[in-house]
Structures are given as structure tokens and as C-alpha cells.
Design an enzyme around this catalytic site. Structure first.
Site, short mmCIF file in Angstrom:
data_model
loop_
_atom_site.label_atom_id
_atom_site.label_comp_id
_atom_site.label_asym_id
_atom_site.label_seq_id
_atom_site.Cartn_x
_atom_site.Cartn_y
_atom_site.Cartn_z
CE LYS A 158 -13.91 -4.22 1.28
NZ LYS A 158 -12.93 -3.30 1.89
CE LYS B 72 -4.44 -1.58 1.73
NZ LYS B 72 -5.56 -1.35 2.64
CE LYS C 150 -6.66 -7.98 -1.39
NZ LYS C 150 -7.36 -7.94 -0.14
#
Ligand code: ATP
Ligand code: LTN
Length: 336
Positions: free
Chosen positions: A202, A118, A199
Site C-alpha cells: 500500500k 522498515k 509483496k
């Protein structure tokens, strides 16, 4: 005085209101949460404090937090059977995080995979992003949690929570239960449709074709699956080979939603083309999501009732977290 022992196994998990809820979240996490409702004591938290570790538009965050509550209830998290609440409604989480910060070496945090990933995506890295797993540890430890059902990507964070708990217990005496991560064997890592090496996520669900969003209608689901990246081959088989990741992902989604065996699925698709596979997977996904979507639309239409349910959840969560934070403060030598 320590907090009262509880009889049923205690479960705690969290989810960020960070984007549109995906099929990955459902298959990797929420299905397990729903499955354990009857036999365990469950706390489920919408972790808004975690979400602001990367920049958020306030109006979007507000809307998505209610949407997340509506979708979780629509997926089957009946607020009568579990404690569903918003993290920032229970002050003990932020307070607990501060105290745990003071027993957590910064090196432990710099090693976290999610932080490394991140932080590469941010222009400016907030202190909160580095501290994210300590807040997660506070979430878990405040409830004397036994089990933490999460997807595979969160295993490292739960292990860190265990290390922090052990360190605190060593320094100040037995205070925390050591939690176990519970990772589903299947569905732990649903892949992105547009890039099956990564992956389904969201926070990337706004990219058309990346994810299946739980609130999507049939046309959008068909579009995303039709465009799913596969390979130049023809074989429809379960496989760990990187080049087959796209087909394998579609087959795993099919397996999870139908409950058929792998042999039966491979036999069913033998000799058929990828177009056919995609059409069938889309059909199964549409049918599985239809009732969830219908319930979601009715909950989201009543924000007053949603807020009422969340207020009840927060009160129940405080009844456990507040005495625990008092115990923690006493242990470190604060006047309480
Ligand atoms: P973000 O993109 O903001 O990181 P996310 O989609 O990864 O969000 P989280 O809120 O971080 O979702 O995670 C909620 C739960 O869903 C966690 O238990 C996580 O392990 C699980 N989960 C998330 N993505 C997947 C996936 N692709 N496959 C299986 N489980 C997943
Ligand atoms: N970091 C988790 C969300 C989360 C969580 C928790 C999960 C926050 N606090 C406590 C389990 C237990 C995530 O991104 N999935």
C-alpha cells in the site's frame, strides 16, 4: 473481576491508512474479513497510531483515514454486522501498549522482520517503529481475540502478541486469551507487479505500475497489468520458480478472482502468449473491482455519514476495551 465471557468466536484485525488500498490487501486480508461477518463477532480497526511510526503528512493521513473507512465498507464490511473503528478513538490501545511494553524484552522487538525492513528505509528510526508490534499486541489482546485474520507478512507479529500475552498471564495471573493467526492459503502474498520478488504494498502504491489500487479505473488497471514484469519464457503455468514469479502472480490473481481450478486455468492459457494472459487478467480484475469502486465513490462523497459510522464503531469498541484495560491496570497494581 474479569471481563464477561463472549460466546461467538471473536475476530480482530487492523489495517493502516498508509497509502492507497491494493488488490493485495483485498485478496490477502479483507476478503477473509468479509467472509466471516455472519458467524463471528468482528472488530476491524483502522490503525492510525501505527501509521505515524513512519513520517506522515497530517493532511494526507486525515484524508487516507476516511478513504480507508469508505473502502472497507465498500468491500463489504457492513458496519451493522461488525465494529469498524479508528484506533486513536479508543484510548485503551495506547494505554495497553504502555503496560505491555513493560513486560516485553527489547530483544523480541529487534528480531522482527518488518522492523528490520522498515528501519532500513528510514533516515531516522522512531521508537514507535520498534514498538509497533507491542501496540499491535495491545490491539489484539484488549478484545479477548480468538482469531486474527492477516496476510502472511503479519504472522510474526501475531506470534509475538501470543508471547506477550503468555508472559503477562504468567506474571500477573490469567488475563489474556491467546490469539491465533489465521492466514489464507491463497492470496496470502500478492506480489508487486513491477517487482514480483516483493509483496504488493500500500505504501508503495503511488509508484505507477507497482500495484492495482482498489479505487483504480479500468485504464489504470490495464496499464499496470500490461506493464507487469514477467520472464523471457512463454509457458503460462503455476510455478514456485523465482523467475516465474511474475506469471505465477498473475495466474494466482486470476485463480482467486474466478475460483477456477489450476488445471482448468493452465489448460485455458495453453499455447497463448503473455499478452493474452495479461489482457484476460485485466478483464477479470476490472469486473471484480467495478462494484467496489462504485460503492467507494458514493461513501467517500459523504464524509459526515462516514464520521458518524466511525463514532458508533468507536463507542462499541470502547464498551469492550475500557473494562479490559481496567482489569489490566488492577492486575498490575494500579488504583482504578
Ligand atoms: P504498508 O505498505 O504500509 O506496509 P500494506 O499494504 O502491507 O501496507 P497493511 O496495512 O500492512 O498493508 O496490511 C493490511 C492487511 O493486508 C494485512 O493483513 C496484511 O497481511 C495484508 N497484506 C498486505 N499486503 C499484502 C499482499 N501483498 N498480499 C496479501 N496480503 C497483504
Ligand atoms: N500491523 C498490521 C496492522 C495491524 C493489525 C493489528 C493486524 C495493527 N494492529 C491487529 C491485526 C491485528 C499490518 O501492517 N497489517
Amino acid at each position: 473481576m474479569t471481563s464477561l465471557p463472549h460466546k461467538k468466536l471473536r475476530v480482530f484485525s487492523g489495517i493502516q491508512p498508509s497509502g492507497a488500498f491494493t488488490l493485495g490487501n483485498y485478496l490477502g486480508a479483507i476478503r477473509q474479513w468479509v467472509a466471516g461477518l455472519d458467524e463471528k463477532e468482528n472488530f476491524f480497526c483502522i490503525v492510525d497510531l501505527h501509521t505515524i511510526t513512519v513520517p506522515q503528512e497530517p493532511q494526507d493521513l486525515l484524508r487516507r483515514t476516511r478513504e480507508m473507512a469508505a473502502i472497507l465498507i465498500a468491500c463489504g464490511l457492513d458496519p451493522q454486522k461488525c465494529t469498524l473503528f479508528i484506533q486513536s478513538h479508543v484510548r485503551a490501545h495506547a494505554e495497553g501498549c504502555w503496560i505491555l511494553n513493560c513486560v516485553t524484552p527489547v530483544g523480541w522487538l529487534e528480531r522482527m522482520t518488518q522492523y528490520k525492513l522498515k528501519s532500513q528505509q528510514q533516515e531516522s528510526i522512531s521508537t514507535g517503529l520498534l514498538d509497533y508490534p507491542v501496540l499491535q499486541a495491545a490491539d489484539i489482546l484488549l478484545y479477548d481475540t480468538n482469531e486474527v485474520p492477516v496476510g502472511e507478512d503479519q504472522k510474526q507479529h501475531v506470534e509475538l502478541a501470543r508471547d506477550i500475552a503468555q508472559r503477562f498471564n504468567n506474571l500477573y495471573g490469567e488475563t489474556f486469551v491467546i490469539p491465533e493467526p489465521i492466514i489464507p492459503k491463497l492470496g496470502a502474498r500478492v506480489k508487486a507487479l513491477d517487482d514480483p520478488a516483493t509483496k504488493m504494498s500500500k505504501s508503495k502504491a503511488y509508484i505507477r505500475g507497482h500495484a492495482i489500487r482498489l479505487a483504480d479505473g479500468p485504464d489504470e488497471i490495464r496499464y499496470a497489468i500490461k506493464r507487469a514484469v514477467t520472464d523471457p519464457g512463454r509457458e503460462i503455468v503455476f510455478s514456485d520458480a523465482p523467475e516465474k514469479a511474475g506469471v505465477n502472480n498473475l495466474l494466482e490473481i486470476y485463480e482467486l478472482l474466478t475460483g477456477y481450478t489450476r488445471e482448468a486455468i493452465e489448460a485455458h492459457f495453453a499455447g497463448k502468449g503473455y499478452g493474452h494472459l495479461k489482457q484476460e487478467v485485466a478483464g477479470v480484475v476490472i469486473e471484480a473491482l467495478r462494484p467496489i469502486r462504485e460503492r467507494y465513490l458514493s461513501f467517500i462523497a459523504d464524509p459526515v455519514e462516514l464520521d458518524r459510522l466511525l463514532a458508533v464503531g468507536a463507542e462499541r469498541a470502547r464498551a469492550v476495551a475500557d473494562p479490559k484495560i481496567q482489569e489490566i491496570k488492577r492486575k498490575v497494581g494500579f488504583i482504578v
